[in-house]
Design a protein around this motif. Structure first.
Motif, PDB file in Angstrom:
ATOM      1  N   ASP A  12      -7.881 -31.205 -47.572  1.00 15.84           N
ATOM      2  CA  ASP A  12      -7.624 -32.165 -48.647  1.00 15.84           C
ATOM      3  C   ASP A  12      -8.792 -32.136 -49.628  1.00 15.84           C
ATOM      4  OD1 ASP A  12      -9.418 -34.801 -47.956  1.00 15.84           O
ATOM      5  OD2 ASP A  12      -8.821 -33.684 -46.162  1.00 15.84           O
ATOM      6  N   LYS A  13      -8.497 -32.496 -50.866  1.00 14.94           N
ATOM      7  CA  LYS A  13      -9.456 -32.391 -51.963  1.00 14.94           C
ATOM      8  C   LYS A  13     -10.784 -33.089 -51.658  1.00 14.94           C
ATOM      9  CE  LYS A  13      -9.905 -33.853 -56.750  1.00 14.94           C
ATOM     10  NZ  LYS A  13      -9.274 -34.585 -57.830  1.00 14.94           N
ATOM     11  N   LEU A  17     -14.233 -30.419 -51.637  1.00 12.68           N
ATOM     12  CA  LEU A  17     -14.961 -30.243 -52.888  1.00 12.68           C
ATOM     13  C   LEU A  17     -16.470 -30.100 -52.711  1.00 12.68           C
ATOM     14  CD1 LEU A  17     -13.105 -32.367 -55.561  1.00 12.68           C
ATOM     15  CD2 LEU A  17     -13.198 -29.895 -55.289  1.00 12.68           C
ATOM     16  N   PRO A  28      -8.094 -26.817 -52.245  1.00 12.40           N
ATOM     17  CA  PRO A  28      -7.523 -28.123 -51.904  1.00 12.40           C
ATOM     18  C   PRO A  28      -6.003 -28.022 -51.773  1.00 12.40           C
ATOM     19  CG  PRO A  28      -8.397 -28.118 -54.156  1.00 12.40           C
ATOM     20  CD  PRO A  28      -8.649 -26.767 -53.562  1.00 12.40           C
TER      21      PRO A  28
END
Length: 105
Positions: A12-13, A17, A28
């Motif tokens: 997930d983002k 990141l 992502p």
């Protein structure tokens, strides 16, 4: 000929990141289908190490299992920003037991 492998991370983002800051390519994803496609695409494109959040690994166990017996890529499970599901550490224990014959951890 020397092959230069890349390193990437799928999840997930919010979890992936931060890896961009240290030069790792991030992918992502928003669902298990995107995660499966990202891992397969990376495996086909000279990624030697693929970090995958445990959350998505739990959703795509067939894909993770497919690369378990491959030398390249190494699929390494990492906790997401929401914490660990202990899947990664269980894999480490299983691999140690397979290599040594007993779980020494």
């Amino acid at each position: 000929m020397i092959v230069m492998y890349k390193i990437g991370v799928v999840g997930d983002k919010d979890s992936v990141l931060a890896f961009k800051a240290i030069g790792i390519e991030v992918f992502p994803v928003f669902n298990e289908d995107e995660a499966r496609k990202a891992v397969d695409k990376m495996a086909a494109n000279n990624y030697g190490v693929i970090f995958l959040t445990e959350e998505y690994a739990a959703k795509i166990p067939d894909t993770v299992e497919r690369y378990n017996n491959e030398i390249v890529p190494a699929v390494i499970l990492i906790p997401s920003n929401r914490g660990s599901l202990n899947i990664g550490i269980e894999r480490i224990h299983a691999n140690v037991e397979k290599a040594v014959g007993v779980n020494i951890l």
